[in-house]
Enzyme design. Structure first.
Site, mmCIF file in Angstrom:
data_model
loop_
_atom_site.group_PDB
_atom_site.id
_atom_site.type_symbol
_atom_site.label_atom_id
_atom_site.label_comp_id
_atom_site.label_asym_id
_atom_site.label_seq_id
_atom_site.Cartn_x
_atom_site.Cartn_y
_atom_site.Cartn_z
ATOM 1 C CB CYS A 1 -0.745 -0.133 1.695
ATOM 2 S SG CYS A 1 -1.643 1.429 1.481
ATOM 3 C CD GLN B 1 -5.552 19.775 9.941
ATOM 4 O OE1 GLN B 1 -4.934 19.315 9.748
ATOM 5 N NE2 GLN B 1 -4.882 21.511 9.289
ATOM 6 C CE1 TYR C 1 -1.088 30.488 0.653
ATOM 7 C CE2 TYR C 1 -0.272 31.227 1.933
ATOM 8 C CZ TYR C 1 -0.206 30.859 0.865
ATOM 9 O OH TYR C 1 0.808 31.501 -0.070
ATOM 10 C CD GLU D 1 -8.955 28.244 1.660
ATOM 11 O OE1 GLU D 1 -8.767 28.336 1.946
ATOM 12 O OE2 GLU D 1 -9.060 28.049 -0.008
ATOM 13 C CB CYS E 1 2.080 20.434 5.733
ATOM 14 S SG CYS E 1 1.400 20.997 3.763
HETATM 15 N N1 SAH Z 1 -5.864 26.659 8.035
HETATM 16 C C1 SAH Z 1 -6.479 25.973 7.453
HETATM 17 C C2 SAH Z 1 -6.331 25.102 6.213
HETATM 18 C C3 SAH Z 1 -5.129 24.836 6.054
HETATM 19 S S1 SAH Z 1 -4.034 23.998 4.211
HETATM 20 C C4 SAH Z 1 -6.877 24.848 8.349
HETATM 21 O O1 SAH Z 1 -5.828 24.381 9.518
HETATM 22 O O2 SAH Z 1 -8.326 23.919 8.466
HETATM 23 C C5 SAH Z 1 -4.130 25.485 2.648
HETATM 24 C C6 SAH Z 1 -5.788 25.641 2.469
HETATM 25 O O3 SAH Z 1 -4.413 26.977 1.691
HETATM 26 C C7 SAH Z 1 -5.860 25.654 1.678
HETATM 27 O O4 SAH Z 1 -8.037 25.651 2.365
HETATM 28 C C8 SAH Z 1 -6.003 25.891 0.016
HETATM 29 O O5 SAH Z 1 -7.218 25.636 -0.139
HETATM 30 C C9 SAH Z 1 -5.854 27.344 0.438
HETATM 31 N N2 SAH Z 1 -4.870 27.691 -0.319
HETATM 32 C C10 SAH Z 1 -4.352 27.543 -1.433
HETATM 33 N N3 SAH Z 1 -3.403 28.513 -2.408
HETATM 34 C C11 SAH Z 1 -4.382 29.485 -1.734
HETATM 35 C C12 SAH Z 1 -4.022 31.196 -2.082
HETATM 36 N N4 SAH Z 1 -3.376 31.003 -3.474
HETATM 37 N N5 SAH Z 1 -4.333 32.049 -0.786
HETATM 38 C C13 SAH Z 1 -5.312 31.735 -0.658
HETATM 39 N N6 SAH Z 1 -5.479 30.677 0.004
HETATM 40 C C14 SAH Z 1 -4.861 29.783 -0.758
#
Ligand code: SAH
Length: 458
Positions: free
Chosen positions: A84, A289, A318, A339, A414
């Site tokens: 896997c 998450q 983001y 976002e 990440c």
């Molecule tokens: N902080 C959130 C999500 C983080 S994941 C949490 O903890 O749940 C990263 C996020 O960035 C995603 O939701 C993705 O859609 C967004 N993203 C990606 N590129 C972006 C951009 N250029 N501007 C704004 N958001 C973006």
């Protein structure tokens, strides 16, 4: 200059000692300085490796025999670990996994960010690093007239016949099998990828850990779902904590799991979960998450670094469905979230209402554009939190942060490589990284999450 030939050839057997692990989870050993990446090796082990692929600066090999075994080597609990692609580190003790992740953050910061001599703390791990995933998406295929579910084999679309996935929440794991059986008994046609025929493509199950509510999503190729009523009734009668049964239609030939169209077959459109004391409504397509236990620890760390007193203006870039924004809002004067995915911002607004939070405002757009606009408008944040995808922050966004001069930046990452690259840019722009805390969001896999505490260097 003479062409420098790599010191190994394809199919050659070499003996080496592994020194390190890559961010993909492969062990690294060198032959006369030439690195070979070898899945399933462990640092400190001496092994015989067959060379599979030779590139200019590095190659790939297959572990043939371990000559000297590391005390950290363990028997992978999952029967299909070696087939896997989901986990990479089940052969490594959890203790070593945490050490390796801390070291990778440290190495990335030093090599790519030229940042050294600051605390990179030991990785915050899980007490029980199994059965943590709150969401499972399993492909469905027909095998000899039966309906089969299981993950894809590495680099293939053949299904591995498996009974259980030990990193998936036990209840969700059992639900997949129950639904497979119900769908098979009802006579639903499994998806046939080759001919793009059949109905049921994926079964998705997600739960709210704190609420114990379950959502089932049946991903189908066609809008028509035969035996819909029978299936739906059987599921919710047998499993009372199923609160939502959704159909998602994906008619395309694609590897993307979910299609655009969703329809509630039974129950609610949302299930709920809480992280700390913030409640979230989660729909079939919401990003959420996948490890709620560790998410709490990650957000607590972000909150600690943000060091809020209640009078601050905060930007959460983001922001996804606003999880971090809402987590911080109670301790701040005002939070602005931005976002790119419009549906996520809808969720964020709803979640703010759900929690009676009225000092968080959410905006759709590319964070780099919106932040540049905010800067031009004279917005002066005290704290900026960023949580970008793997490719890291956009340069325009880093520049906007540098120009806005917040007292604090909390960088949730990440990907240690892009974290290191971006911290370098911030340091050159007048900020100082004080410390970094890795948090293990994805035990048994090679994914690494870390939070950096960055301040304006005055
Ligand atoms: N902080 C959130 C999500 C983080 S994941 C949490 O903890 O749940 C990263 C996020 O960035 C995603 O939701 C993705 O859609 C967004 N993203 C990606 N590129 C972006 C951009 N250029 N501007 C704004 N958001 C973006």
């Amino acid at each position: 200059m003479a062409k420098l030939k790599p010191p190994v050839e394809k199919n050659e057997m070499v003996e080496l000692t592994f020194e390190d692990v890559t961010h993909e989870g492969d062990a690294v050993g060198k032959v006369n300085g030439y690195p070979l990446f070898v899945p399933y090796g462990l640092p400190g082990e001496k092994a015989i490796v067959k060379v599979l692929k030779v590139k200019k600066n590095f190659g790939y090999g297959k572990l043939m025999k371990v000559l000297e075994q590391s005390p950290a080597r363990i028997e992978p609990p999952c029967d299909v670990f070696y087939q896997c692609g989901g986990c990479q580190l089940q052969h490594m003790s959890y203790e070593m996994q945490l050490e390796v992740k801390q070291k990778q953050v440290k190495d990335a910061l030093r090599k790519l960010g030229h940042i050294e001599g600051i605390p990179i703390h030991p990785t915050i791990g899980m007490e029980d690093p199994w059965r943590y995933r709150n969401k499972v998406q399993i492909p469905v295929r027909g095998v000899e007239g039966r309906l089969e579910t299981g993950f894809f084999k590495k680099r293939s679309h053949d299904i591995i016949d498996m009974d259980t996935c030990p990193i998936t929440d036990e209840q969700n794991d059992r639900m997949v099998e129950a639904i497979r059986r119900i769908a098979e008994d009802a006579g639903i046609a499994p998806y046939d990828e080759e001919h793009h025929k059949g109905t049921l493509r994926h079964i998705m199950v997600r739960n709210g850990k704190a609420t114990n509510e379950i959502m089932i999503v049946l991903v189908t190729r066609t809008e028509k779902l035969d035996y819909e009523e029978k299936i739906v009734n059987e599921i919710h009668k047998a499993y009372p904590n199923v609160k939502s049964i959704i159909q998602n239609v994906n008619s395309k030939r694609t590897n993307v799991i979910l299609g655009h169209q969703t329809k509630v077959l039974w129950g609610e459109e949302y299930i709920y979960d809480t992280i700390g004391d913030v409640k979230f409504a989660i729909s079939a397509k919401s990003f959420y998450q996948i490890n709620p236990t560790q998410t709490k620890k990650l957000y607590d760390q972000a909150l600690k670094y943000a060091n809020l007193t209640g009078s601050e203006t905060v930007i959460d870039a983001y922001c996804g469905i606003g999880t971090i924004s809402l987590f911080l809002a109670k301790n701040a004067k005002k939070v602005y979230g931005v976002e790119i995915v419009p549906e996520a911002i809808e969720d964020a607004k709803n979640n703010a209402k759900l929690n009676g939070i009225d000092n968080a405002e959410f905006f759709v757009g590319a964070a780099e554009k919106v932040m540049t606009w905010w800067k031009a408008q004279g917005l002066k944040p005290d704290v900026i939190v960023v949580d970008p995808p793997r490719k890291g922050c956009d340069e325009a966004l880093l520049q906007a942060m540098i120009d806005m001069k917040p007292k604090k930046i909390v960088y949730v990452s990440c990907n240690p490589s892009t974290l290191a690259r971006d911290l370098r840019i911030l340091e050159d722009g007048g900020f100082k990284t004080l410390e970094v805390q890795p948090v293990d969001m994805f035990p048994q896999t090679s994914h690494i999450e870390a939070v950096a505490n960055v301040v304006l260097d005055v």
